[in-house]
Enzyme design. Structure first.
Site, PDB file in Angstrom:
ATOM      1  N   HIS A  10      42.758  48.302  34.890  1.00 33.14           N
ATOM      2  CA  HIS A  10      43.752  48.632  33.862  1.00 33.14           C
ATOM      3  C   HIS A  10      43.869  50.150  33.686  1.00 33.14           C
ATOM      4  O   HIS A  10      43.488  50.907  34.560  1.00 33.14           O
ATOM      5  CB  HIS A  10      43.441  47.886  32.575  1.00 33.14           C
ATOM      6  CG  HIS A  10      43.316  46.400  32.802  1.00 33.14           C
ATOM      7  ND1 HIS A  10      44.400  45.565  32.939  1.00 33.14           N
ATOM      8  CD2 HIS A  10      42.216  45.618  33.003  1.00 33.14           C
ATOM      9  CE1 HIS A  10      43.983  44.331  33.178  1.00 33.14           C
ATOM     10  NE2 HIS A  10      42.663  44.335  33.238  1.00 33.14           N
ATOM     11  N   GLU A  24      39.612  47.100  27.184  1.00 34.33           N
ATOM     12  CA  GLU A  24      39.048  46.911  28.515  1.00 34.33           C
ATOM     13  C   GLU A  24      39.164  48.174  29.364  1.00 34.33           C
ATOM     14  O   GLU A  24      38.228  48.554  30.072  1.00 34.33           O
ATOM     15  CB  GLU A  24      39.742  45.740  29.218  1.00 34.33           C
ATOM     16  CG  GLU A  24      39.189  45.444  30.597  1.00 34.33           C
ATOM     17  CD  GLU A  24      39.865  44.264  31.272  1.00 34.33           C
ATOM     18  OE1 GLU A  24      39.444  43.920  32.392  1.00 34.33           O
ATOM     19  OE2 GLU A  24      40.814  43.693  30.687  1.00 34.33           O
ATOM     20  N   HIS A  78      35.992  44.948  35.739  1.00 33.32           N
ATOM     21  CA  HIS A  78      36.795  44.396  34.651  1.00 33.32           C
ATOM     22  C   HIS A  78      35.906  43.852  33.539  1.00 33.32           C
ATOM     23  O   HIS A  78      34.702  43.653  33.726  1.00 33.32           O
ATOM     24  CB  HIS A  78      37.692  43.267  35.178  1.00 33.32           C
ATOM     25  CG  HIS A  78      38.797  43.745  36.062  1.00 33.32           C
ATOM     26  ND1 HIS A  78      40.091  43.900  35.628  1.00 33.32           N
ATOM     27  CD2 HIS A  78      38.789  44.149  37.363  1.00 33.32           C
ATOM     28  CE1 HIS A  78      40.838  44.366  36.620  1.00 33.32           C
ATOM     29  NE2 HIS A  78      40.060  44.518  37.688  1.00 33.32           N
ATOM     30  N   GLU A 142      33.465  40.787  36.538  1.00 32.74           N
ATOM     31  CA  GLU A 142      33.905  40.532  35.161  1.00 32.74           C
ATOM     32  C   GLU A 142      32.656  40.632  34.276  1.00 32.74           C
ATOM     33  O   GLU A 142      31.811  39.743  34.261  1.00 32.74           O
ATOM     34  CB  GLU A 142      34.546  39.151  35.036  1.00 32.74           C
ATOM     35  CG  GLU A 142      35.893  39.022  35.723  1.00 32.74           C
ATOM     36  CD  GLU A 142      37.051  39.570  34.885  1.00 32.74           C
ATOM     37  OE1 GLU A 142      36.788  40.218  33.847  1.00 32.74           O
ATOM     38  OE2 GLU A 142      38.214  39.348  35.275  1.00 32.74           O
TER      39      GLU A 142
END
Length: 229
Positions: A10, A24, A78, A142
């Site tokens: 992101h 995030e 992430h 993640e």
């Protein structure tokens, strides 16, 4: 020479998942920067980033950066969302090399060792663009759930983010057989005195003493007192 591309998920107008006062895009950048800095202590590794500040890059642009560099590995970092808890990794769900599977196995295991008492959600596969469009082994991590209050409390700790980065580093070190630089002497950050007060910080428990010792060493480099008990 192992050429590693670190991709902070992101950025810019795309904050990623947002919850519990966290974004995030900020967490992924912090983890990636820690990871790159710690990798600087090792020989035979070249570290590149898709971004080092708060900017937007498309998924195609991220993959193109790694492809242009002819990287040996891309790791896209992430933070999860959706009400779960814990850690998981992904590789592409199509045809992948044996090296891709091996790197996932090794890096996943090292991150789980580093972050302590966290649920292991497993090694998975998905049709994510950064995994599908890259020409080299690629792994997406993640790292806990931003919308889970317990996970978010960990993610608010700079020391926990360092643990996450430490796990990524140890996975890369093990996967590529990297060795520490003989003259590696990381600079010690200055510590601010606070009226003589001392604060005890517990960062996790480890079944393997060597992993505890490695993390204690990294914490000391950042200026945190670390004692193994």
């Amino acid at each position: 020479m192992a050429r590693i591309v670190l991709d902070a998920g992101h950025g810019g107008h795309d904050p990623g998942a947002v919850a519990n006062g966290l974004k995030e895009k900020d967490l992924t950048l912090a983890i990636v920067k820690h990871t790159g800095r710690l990798l600087g202590d090792y020989e035979g590794v070249e570290v590149h980033y898709t971004r080092t500040d708060d900017r937007y890059l498309s998924l195609e642009e991220r993959a193109a950066i790694a492809n242009k560099l002819k990287a040996d590995l891309l790791i896209s970092v992430h933070i999860n969302a959706g009400g779960g808890t814990g850690f998981e990794t992904y590789i592409y769900n199509g045809n992948v090399s044996a090296a891709t599977v091996a790197y996932q196995n090794v890096i996943h295991a090292e991150i789980m060792k580093a972050i302590g008492n966290v649920k292991d959600r497993g090694k998975k596969r998905a049709n994510y663009a950064v995994l599908r469009l890259t020409n080299m082994p690629a792994l997406l991590t993640e790292n806990l759930f931003i919308d889970n209050p317990s996970d978010a409390a960990k993610l608010k700790s700079e020391q926990f983010l360092l643990q996450v980065a430490h796990g990524h580093v140890q996975g890369i070190v093990k996967a590529f057989g990297l060795k520490k630089k003989a003259n590696s002497t990381p600079s010690q950050p200055q510590q601010k005195a606070s009226a003589g007060k001392l604060y005890r910080v517990q960062v996790g428990a480890f079944s393997d003493r060597k992993n505890a010792e490695r993390l204690a060493e990294e914490l000391k480099k950042k200026g945190y007192p670390a004692i193994i008990v």
